[in-house]
Design a protein around this motif. Sequence first.
Motif, PDB file in Angstrom:
ATOM      1  N   PHE A   1     -28.661   0.827  24.057  1.00  0.00           N
ATOM      2  CA  PHE A   1     -28.442   0.561  22.624  1.00  0.00           C
ATOM      3  C   PHE A   1     -27.750   1.793  22.035  1.00  0.00           C
ATOM      4  CE2 PHE A   1     -29.418  -0.121  18.195  1.00  0.00           C
ATOM      5  CZ  PHE A   1     -29.729  -1.474  18.045  1.00  0.00           C
ATOM      6  N   PHE A   2     -26.699   1.607  21.241  1.00  0.00           N
ATOM      7  CA  PHE A   2     -25.974   2.775  20.726  1.00  0.00           C
ATOM      8  C   PHE A   2     -26.922   3.680  19.937  1.00  0.00           C
ATOM      9  CE2 PHE A   2     -25.090   2.849  16.100  1.00  0.00           C
ATOM     10  CZ  PHE A   2     -25.610   1.630  15.710  1.00  0.00           C
ATOM     11  N   LYS A   3     -26.619   4.969  19.968  1.00  0.00           N
ATOM     12  CA  LYS A   3     -27.493   5.949  19.321  1.00  0.00           C
ATOM     13  C   LYS A   3     -26.682   6.775  18.335  1.00  0.00           C
ATOM     14  CE  LYS A   3     -29.813   5.668  23.648  1.00  0.00           C
ATOM     15  NZ  LYS A   3     -30.603   4.470  23.339  1.00  0.00           N
TER      16      LYS A   3
ATOM     17  N   ASN B   1     -27.398   9.747  15.697  1.00  0.00           N
ATOM     18  CA  ASN B   1     -28.281  10.725  15.065  1.00  0.00           C
ATOM     19  C   ASN B   1     -27.443  11.739  14.294  1.00  0.00           C
ATOM     20  OD1 ASN B   1     -30.328   9.445  16.486  1.00  0.00           O
ATOM     21  ND2 ASN B   1     -30.360  10.953  18.123  1.00  0.00           N
ATOM     22  N   HIS B   2     -27.932  12.134  13.117  1.00  0.00           N
ATOM     23  CA  HIS B   2     -27.248  13.177  12.350  1.00  0.00           C
ATOM     24  C   HIS B   2     -27.852  14.548  12.608  1.00  0.00           C
ATOM     25  CE1 HIS B   2     -26.094   9.539  10.150  1.00  0.00           C
ATOM     26  NE2 HIS B   2     -25.036  10.219   9.752  1.00  0.00           N
ATOM     27  N   LEU B   3     -29.034  14.585  13.185  1.00  0.00           N
ATOM     28  CA  LEU B   3     -29.836  15.805  13.300  1.00  0.00           C
ATOM     29  C   LEU B   3     -30.625  15.759  14.611  1.00  0.00           C
ATOM     30  CD1 LEU B   3     -31.103  15.550   9.608  1.00  0.00           C
ATOM     31  CD2 LEU B   3     -29.630  17.375  10.476  1.00  0.00           C
TER      32      LEU B   3
ATOM     33  N   LEU C   1     -37.920  11.872   8.822  1.00  0.00           N
ATOM     34  CA  LEU C   1     -38.632  13.125   9.106  1.00  0.00           C
ATOM     35  C   LEU C   1     -37.723  14.094   9.869  1.00  0.00           C
ATOM     36  CD1 LEU C   1     -42.074  11.532   9.977  1.00  0.00           C
ATOM     37  CD2 LEU C   1     -41.592  13.006   8.011  1.00  0.00           C
ATOM     38  N   ASP C   2     -36.468  13.715  10.044  1.00  0.00           N
ATOM     39  CA  ASP C   2     -35.492  14.634  10.640  1.00  0.00           C
ATOM     40  C   ASP C   2     -34.862  15.436   9.513  1.00  0.00           C
ATOM     41  OD1 ASP C   2     -34.444  12.133   9.761  1.00  0.00           O
ATOM     42  OD2 ASP C   2     -32.695  12.250  11.075  1.00  0.00           O
ATOM     43  N   VAL C   3     -34.885  16.760   9.651  1.00  0.00           N
ATOM     44  CA  VAL C   3     -34.413  17.626   8.556  1.00  0.00           C
ATOM     45  C   VAL C   3     -33.318  18.577   9.028  1.00  0.00           C
ATOM     46  CG1 VAL C   3     -36.545  17.565   7.206  1.00  0.00           C
ATOM     47  CG2 VAL C   3     -36.300  19.236   9.047  1.00  0.00           C
TER      48      VAL C   3
ATOM     49  N   ASP D   1     -35.343   8.224  20.275  1.00  0.00           N
ATOM     50  CA  ASP D   1     -34.005   8.150  19.696  1.00  0.00           C
ATOM     51  C   ASP D   1     -33.874   7.088  18.607  1.00  0.00           C
ATOM     52  OD1 ASP D   1     -32.068   9.989  20.503  1.00  0.00           O
ATOM     53  OD2 ASP D   1     -31.887   9.062  22.486  1.00  0.00           O
ATOM     54  N   HIS D   2     -34.718   6.078  18.640  1.00  0.00           N
ATOM     55  CA  HIS D   2     -34.562   4.978  17.681  1.00  0.00           C
ATOM     56  C   HIS D   2     -35.598   5.003  16.574  1.00  0.00           C
ATOM     57  CE1 HIS D   2     -31.225   3.347  19.906  1.00  0.00           C
ATOM     58  NE2 HIS D   2     -31.923   3.526  21.012  1.00  0.00           N
ATOM     59  N   GLY D   3     -36.306   6.155  16.434  1.00  0.00           N
ATOM     60  CA  GLY D   3     -37.116   6.343  15.232  1.00  0.00           C
ATOM     61  C   GLY D   3     -38.616   6.405  15.394  1.00  0.00           C
TER      62      GLY D   3
ATOM     63  N   VAL E   1     -41.948   4.963  13.403  1.00  0.00           N
ATOM     64  CA  VAL E   1     -41.639   3.862  12.472  1.00  0.00           C
ATOM     65  C   VAL E   1     -40.224   4.030  11.928  1.00  0.00           C
ATOM     66  CG1 VAL E   1     -42.240   2.745  10.276  1.00  0.00           C
ATOM     67  CG2 VAL E   1     -44.060   3.654  11.731  1.00  0.00           C
ATOM     68  N   ARG E   2     -39.467   2.926  11.871  1.00  0.00           N
ATOM     69  CA  ARG E   2     -38.165   2.966  11.224  1.00  0.00           C
ATOM     70  C   ARG E   2     -38.017   1.752  10.312  1.00  0.00           C
ATOM     71  NH1 ARG E   2     -33.074   2.034  15.017  1.00  0.00           N
ATOM     72  NH2 ARG E   2     -32.038   2.528  13.050  1.00  0.00           N
ATOM     73  N   ALA E   3     -37.094   1.871   9.359  1.00  0.00           N
ATOM     74  CA  ALA E   3     -36.762   0.715   8.535  1.00  0.00           C
ATOM     75  C   ALA E   3     -35.724  -0.122   9.274  1.00  0.00           C
ATOM     76  CB  ALA E   3     -36.198   1.179   7.192  1.00  0.00           C
TER      77      ALA E   3
ATOM     78  N   ILE F   1     -33.358   3.561   8.181  1.00  0.00           N
ATOM     79  CA  ILE F   1     -33.852   4.925   8.388  1.00  0.00           C
ATOM     80  C   ILE F   1     -34.857   5.010   9.533  1.00  0.00           C
ATOM     81  CG2 ILE F   1     -35.031   6.873   7.281  1.00  0.00           C
ATOM     82  CD1 ILE F   1     -32.329   6.305   6.066  1.00  0.00           C
ATOM     83  N   LYS F   2     -34.566   5.956  10.432  1.00  0.00           N
ATOM     84  CA  LYS F   2     -35.448   6.197  11.576  1.00  0.00           C
ATOM     85  C   LYS F   2     -36.464   7.275  11.218  1.00  0.00           C
ATOM     86  CE  LYS F   2     -31.714   6.918  14.362  1.00  0.00           C
ATOM     87  NZ  LYS F   2     -30.930   6.960  15.632  1.00  0.00           N
ATOM     88  N   TRP F   3     -37.511   7.411  12.017  1.00  0.00           N
ATOM     89  CA  TRP F   3     -38.568   8.421  11.805  1.00  0.00           C
ATOM     90  C   TRP F   3     -38.958   8.410  10.320  1.00  0.00           C
ATOM     91  CZ3 TRP F   3     -33.610  10.311  13.568  1.00  0.00           C
ATOM     92  CH2 TRP F   3     -33.447  10.172  14.950  1.00  0.00           C
TER      93      TRP F   3
HETATM   94  N1  MTE Z   1     -32.234   7.665  10.243  1.00  0.00           N
HETATM   95  C1  MTE Z   1     -32.500   8.979  10.317  1.00  0.00           C
HETATM   96  N2  MTE Z   1     -33.716   9.407   9.933  1.00  0.00           N
HETATM   97  N3  MTE Z   1     -31.573   9.861  10.761  1.00  0.00           N
HETATM   98  C2  MTE Z   1     -30.315   9.448  11.154  1.00  0.00           C
HETATM   99  O1  MTE Z   1     -29.504  10.277  11.581  1.00  0.00           O
HETATM  100  N4  MTE Z   1     -28.753   7.543  11.373  1.00  0.00           N
HETATM  101  C3  MTE Z   1     -28.420   6.276  10.712  1.00  0.00           C
HETATM  102  C4  MTE Z   1     -29.552   5.271  10.874  1.00  0.00           C
HETATM  103  N5  MTE Z   1     -30.816   5.863  10.547  1.00  0.00           N
HETATM  104  C5  MTE Z   1     -30.002   8.066  11.064  1.00  0.00           C
HETATM  105  C6  MTE Z   1     -31.025   7.195  10.626  1.00  0.00           C
HETATM  106  C7  MTE Z   1     -27.184   5.650  11.152  1.00  0.00           C
HETATM  107  S1  MTE Z   1     -25.744   6.213  10.478  1.00  0.00           S
HETATM  108  C8  MTE Z   1     -27.188   4.557  11.984  1.00  0.00           C
HETATM  109  S2  MTE Z   1     -25.736   3.753  12.369  1.00  0.00           S
HETATM  110  C9  MTE Z   1     -28.432   4.053  12.589  1.00  0.00           C
HETATM  111  O2  MTE Z   1     -29.555   4.834  12.231  1.00  0.00           O
HETATM  112  C10 MTE Z   1     -28.312   4.052  14.100  1.00  0.00           C
HETATM  113  O3  MTE Z   1     -29.480   3.579  14.666  1.00  0.00           O
HETATM  114  P1  MTE Z   1     -29.725   3.700  16.234  1.00  0.00           P
HETATM  115  O4  MTE Z   1     -29.557   5.148  16.622  1.00  0.00           O
HETATM  116  O5  MTE Z   1     -31.097   3.170  16.466  1.00  0.00           O
HETATM  117  O6  MTE Z   1     -28.660   2.862  16.880  1.00  0.00           O
END
Ligand code: MTE
Length: 477
Positions: free
Chosen positions: A135-137, A139-141, A244-246, A283-285, A288-290, A301-303
């Motif tokens: 699954f594509f990943k 992450n900004h942080l 929760l990623d900062v 990697d996918h949160g 819990v993620r939204a 939003i992940k984590w």
């Molecule tokens: N949520 C958090 N906390 N941090 C992130 O960097 N990236 C977002 C979103 N939620 C992100 C995030 C972006 S831009 C996308 S496209 C999706 O997560 C990617 O989800 P995936 O990594 O599960 O494919």
Amino acid sequence: TNSLPVYSQEEVTKHCSIEKGVWVTYKGGVYDITDFVTVHPGGDKILLAAGKALEPFWALYGVHEQEHVLEILSEYKVGILRAEDSKKDDIKSADPYSTDPTRHPALIVNSVKPFNAEPPPVILTDNYITPTDIFFKRNHLPVPRIDPKTYRLEIEGLPGGTVSLTLDDLKTLFPKRTLIATIQCAGNRRSEMNKVKQVKGLNWGIAAISNAKWSGAYLRDVLYHYGFSPEVAAKARHVQFEGLDVDVTGTPYGASIPINKAMSEEGDVLLAYQMNGEDLPADHGFPVRAIVPGVVGARNIKWLGKIVISEEESQSHWQQNDYKGFSPGTDWDTVDFKSAPAIQELPVQSAITNLADGSSIDRDMDKVTVKGYAWSGGGREVVRVDVSLDGGKTWHVAKLQSSEEIESSAPSPPPGRAWAWKLWEIEIPLPEGAQELEVVCKAVDSSYNTQPDSVAPIWNLRGVLTNAWHQVRVKVK
Ligand code: MTE
Ligand code: HEM
């Protein structure tokens, strides 16, 4: 086997193509499978493992867990992998990314730190449900490592003050809901925009999109449980999420969605704790993620650490000054981020996954098979995919994968709630005498929206929302 030479991983890595020879490792053995590549029943995909370990690929394709497969492999053994190379790298503590999880080697990596990667197109559509590992990943942080025992989800903006939930609360106080939803990054297919004129952002191919089965509590169930009421609704406009990623300043990743999407019975917004039937991976949160189906990946939003019900949008950089669309005429000197709305629902999209641009096919074949994915935002169902072999002069209608083919667990969705992609396929007779094919696809959604024919008129400085006809040139040899 005592006499077999010992090779380092470095040596194995060099053998990564037909020209240089194709070597792989498996359980400490080194194999030269160059001669097997052309007769592999699974086709070219075998080359994805060239120079690497087979285990993670075979974990993805369980068909290899058979004795006759191991027998074939044993014929190609040429050496032993150096013992220290069979172990994983030591963890360096100073690097904030040092605790990032290990990832599947098939992924095409656009950036390592932070980690951003997509699966190779040829395997993206092998499965309706994308296997979690590929699954594509995005992450900004660095990936935050969260202890599920001390994890708390805070909710602000309800009449009773701040609420703090444990993971157990989320799992036991609310019904567990499951849905299949595709997530697509706003930057999917950005590389095609780069060909028109350079944009800022990761150079994504066509696979910053994947489909999974998500389980968790409905956001609306949780908010109603803790006191969401018509009085709150009268004032609230947005639901903000914080991860929760900062970053180095302690600022979290954040975004918001409109209150109607969050609270509508038809919005299906999930606080997900499972992906494809298992705990969310790091990697996918995890934990819990939204999941905001039909809405751009950036708002999923992940984590997830905090939810805020508010009159205002999230003030996060990613809501205010990123993930917005602009005119092709707008450049970095003139752009005013306040002038454009944050991207929410995504436009209709499709792409060809089985044919690569610049590849060739055999003249002797009387038919060309074209395969791909199609999806639209906002719960709009894809109703048709058109395919052309001549750059759009003549068109053929592709066959959409039927729900029976998909899985018994994926009944067709109610109107307006088609959150998952559709895979499609078509066989088209090879036009006589053709030297080159310009294979094109475009999808149509339930609102009869369709894709624009070229990238230039939708070009934008940030390289988002690329959804022009997907086009690959294929030589006939
Ligand atoms: N949520 C958090 N906390 N941090 C992130 O960097 N990236 C977002 C979103 N939620 C992100 C995030 C972006 S831009 C996308 S496209 C999706 O997560 C990617 O989800 P995936 O990594 O599960 O494919
Ligand atoms: C199928 C061998 C590597 C992907 C098969 C089969 C064999 C085989 C014997 C047919 C199995 C059966 O149906 O009983 C091997 C060997 C490999 C190798 C010896 C390494 C030396 C890989 C890799 C990938 C892969 C690295 C993917 C990245 C597939 C797929 C199929 C398959 C997708 C199924 C094809 C289908 O269902 O039609 N392989 N394989 N293989 N292999 Fe491999």
